[in-house]
Design an enzyme around this catalytic site. Sequence first.
Site, PDB file in Angstrom:
ATOM      1  N   TYR A   1       0.814  -1.209   0.000  1.00 58.78           N
ATOM      2  CA  TYR A   1       0.000   0.000   0.000  1.00 58.78           C
ATOM      3  C   TYR A   1       0.855   1.269   0.000  1.00 58.78           C
ATOM      4  O   TYR A   1       0.340   2.365   0.163  1.00 58.78           O
ATOM      5  CB  TYR A   1      -0.933   0.019   1.209  1.00 58.78           C
ATOM      6  CG  TYR A   1      -1.964  -1.083   1.213  1.00 58.78           C
ATOM      7  CD1 TYR A   1      -3.007  -1.095   0.288  1.00 58.78           C
ATOM      8  CD2 TYR A   1      -1.906  -2.123   2.141  1.00 58.78           C
ATOM      9  CE1 TYR A   1      -3.963  -2.101   0.288  1.00 58.78           C
ATOM     10  CE2 TYR A   1      -2.861  -3.132   2.147  1.00 58.78           C
ATOM     11  CZ  TYR A   1      -3.885  -3.112   1.222  1.00 58.78           C
ATOM     12  OH  TYR A   1      -4.832  -4.105   1.215  1.00 58.78           O
TER      13      TYR A   1
ATOM     14  N   ASP B   1      -2.056 -11.523   8.739  1.00 60.56           N
ATOM     15  CA  ASP B   1      -1.273 -12.640   8.195  1.00 60.56           C
ATOM     16  C   ASP B   1       0.196 -12.575   8.591  1.00 60.56           C
ATOM     17  O   ASP B   1       0.830 -13.607   8.788  1.00 60.56           O
ATOM     18  CB  ASP B   1      -1.382 -12.645   6.667  1.00 60.56           C
ATOM     19  CG  ASP B   1      -2.804 -12.900   6.205  1.00 60.56           C
ATOM     20  OD1 ASP B   1      -3.308 -14.009   6.440  1.00 60.56           O
ATOM     21  OD2 ASP B   1      -3.414 -11.994   5.618  1.00 60.56           O
TER      22      ASP B   1
ATOM     23  N   HIS C   1       4.478  -6.409  -4.557  1.00 61.13           N
ATOM     24  CA  HIS C   1       3.050  -6.603  -4.818  1.00 61.13           C
ATOM     25  C   HIS C   1       2.243  -5.347  -4.563  1.00 61.13           C
ATOM     26  O   HIS C   1       2.650  -4.453  -3.813  1.00 61.13           O
ATOM     27  CB  HIS C   1       2.494  -7.755  -3.973  1.00 61.13           C
ATOM     28  CG  HIS C   1       2.501  -7.472  -2.497  1.00 61.13           C
ATOM     29  ND1 HIS C   1       1.476  -6.821  -1.871  1.00 61.13           N
ATOM     30  CD2 HIS C   1       3.397  -7.764  -1.525  1.00 61.13           C
ATOM     31  CE1 HIS C   1       1.736  -6.727  -0.567  1.00 61.13           C
ATOM     32  NE2 HIS C   1       2.898  -7.274  -0.344  1.00 61.13           N
TER      33      HIS C   1
ATOM     34  N   TYR D   1     -11.657  -0.877   0.092  1.00 60.42           N
ATOM     35  CA  TYR D   1     -11.610  -0.420   1.478  1.00 60.42           C
ATOM     36  C   TYR D   1     -10.230   0.121   1.835  1.00 60.42           C
ATOM     37  O   TYR D   1     -10.054   0.732   2.888  1.00 60.42           O
ATOM     38  CB  TYR D   1     -11.996  -1.569   2.435  1.00 60.42           C
ATOM     39  CG  TYR D   1     -10.851  -2.428   2.914  1.00 60.42           C
ATOM     40  CD1 TYR D   1     -10.336  -2.285   4.206  1.00 60.42           C
ATOM     41  CD2 TYR D   1     -10.259  -3.378   2.082  1.00 60.42           C
ATOM     42  CE1 TYR D   1      -9.274  -3.069   4.644  1.00 60.42           C
ATOM     43  CE2 TYR D   1      -9.218  -4.170   2.519  1.00 60.42           C
ATOM     44  CZ  TYR D   1      -8.719  -4.001   3.803  1.00 60.42           C
ATOM     45  OH  TYR D   1      -7.667  -4.775   4.234  1.00 60.42           O
ATOM     46  N   ARG D   2      -9.278  -0.030   0.929  1.00 59.91           N
ATOM     47  CA  ARG D   2      -7.893   0.313   1.225  1.00 59.91           C
ATOM     48  C   ARG D   2      -7.128   0.285  -0.095  1.00 59.91           C
ATOM     49  O   ARG D   2      -7.433  -0.519  -0.974  1.00 59.91           O
ATOM     50  CB  ARG D   2      -7.329  -0.757   2.172  1.00 59.91           C
ATOM     51  CG  ARG D   2      -6.160  -0.382   3.041  1.00 59.91           C
ATOM     52  CD  ARG D   2      -5.953  -1.543   3.989  1.00 59.91           C
ATOM     53  NE  ARG D   2      -4.810  -1.371   4.876  1.00 59.91           N
ATOM     54  CZ  ARG D   2      -4.310  -2.335   5.642  1.00 59.91           C
ATOM     55  NH1 ARG D   2      -4.855  -3.539   5.598  1.00 59.91           N
ATOM     56  NH2 ARG D   2      -3.293  -2.125   6.422  1.00 59.91           N
TER      57      ARG D   2
END
Length: 609
Positions: free
Chosen positions: A152, A212, A455, A536-537
């Site tokens: 992100y 995670d 990623h 949502y993000r």
Amino acid sequence: MTDISSLLVQPPPSWPEKYSGIPARLADIGNQTREKIYAGRSLPRVAPRKQGEELPVLPPDITRERFNEAVAELRKEIGEANVELNDKPLVDGWYMEHPNTHDAFHILEQDDTVSSATIYPGSTEEVQTTVRWANKYLIPIYPISMGRNLGYGGAAPRIRGAMVLDLGKRMNKVLKIDPDNCSCLVEPGVSYFALYEAVQATGYPLWIDTPDLGGGSVLGNAVDRGVGYTPYGDHFGCHCGMEVVLPTGEVVRTGMGALPGKDGEDNPCWQSFQYGYGPYNDGIFTQSNFGIVTKMGFWLMPATEHTSYLITFRDEDQYPQIMQTIRPLAINKVLGNVPQLRHVIQELAVTGKPKSHFYDGEGPIPREVIRKWAKDMPCGDCSWVFYGTVYGPDDFRKGQLDIIRREFGKIEGSRLMLPEKLPQDHYLHSRVSVCSGVPVLRELDWLNWLPNGAHLFFAPIAPTSGEDVKKLFELCRKRHEEYGIDLFPTLCVASRESHVIVNLVYDRSSPASKKAAYDCLRAMISDAAAGGYGEYRTHILFADQVANTYNWGGGALMKLNETLKDALDPNGILAPGRNGIWPERYRGKGYEIFPGDQRTSSLPPHINA
């Protein structure tokens, strides 16, 4: 290929010697994980800066003379060593040794969203001092807790040359663990690893809830509205009370914390009741740039017995039926936690082996190749794998499992497996840990899928209905095929919605691989919004696009956010652009990035030129 032996002389950082380190129980796994990541890396570990560029990079509209004056003043206020210039070569590192200078998973150029300096406050008071200093000099500051929000944007500021406010390095204490109230109070630099170890050291029968990966900040994850996998998996929903520094330097406490306690102590109800009296303000400090959270309370789960399981599903097109089965079970709390439905390709990826081990052709790995390899794995020849956990006394768990076995058994070819029937290295054992509040590192293994693995996440929300999930899955499949990217879908299921998490893995050494991931994500955001689905993000460079999709009523929500921003942060110094919220000082001046924008830098074209 870089010689990894020179990179692995020192072990990864350990906890508690370093606040952000790996606990001793995971030291061997940490070493193995780092070695695998570096073994697949062709990029140099240390990247030189652009030739001829004067360092550090400056914030917009700040001269070097003014910048130097500002740095000298702040060093005098909070300590010479606590303001570090970003004038050295850039190091991407890895999850446990990540940078706080730029985005380790850079999707544009490595030095695109690079900071000018890093500030390390040691207390709420020093955060106040820094905020007032930033207002004086009009220097944008970007707070991070630990900077491990990889996928992100990590620790990167949205505006090139802004200063990163690293709260974790010196503000990393577990301030309180209350065994009777089943709660805790933490600072931003407390990782899930650290909180888990702190709770274990007390001997109290309490669980934390972890995502995670366990290296991220407990506070930071909740402020970004992240999720975990026990019944306490809604991290913001299980918070209770904040201490916040506003963009002008004042401090507020939310909820019951606004009521002073006896003789200067904290109010005894601060971690007991979320709302206090009057308007509920906590939410405006999540996914925003309205304040800097310096303390946060959380509820802890009483330890309980539990049983994890997995269910495999044979056919690719069974996922609508799977979701229709999940929905009533989730709403009626039969499933017990936040379960995951993962595509079987991830059974290959979590082995830590590269894609080339399974397939050396061009483009996405074919479906028949995935099934061929899965056939020889414990999951067998299947298309989907559902990971769940039930909680409570033996009889209660047995009853839940009986219902789960019966309902999912109606789907042709499904099979339920328990941990004791699977080898110790199977991913289910990692889920057993995570779903009982034990933070792990296993989820990093899929980064080895591609060399120099990085990623992005596509993370829309869908109702737990087969029809809705099918629409999202099909648009993801279409775009992944168009851009030649392997599709890694996971659904994290709550009572009435699913976080549809799609992981776009790319090779950060390859401009073509990065561009494909970048363009694919932009296309999926637009496709989803056209169908009525929103994220949502998202990554910092996609925030403007995602925020702009929430445009009901002529953009009424953004107008409200901008009104709040300008009232709370009149000088626009706190994280401009975070989650698409720009202060008046920057708004409409070319910083926003929307679909179709062909720029190769996050800066406005006139500045970049």
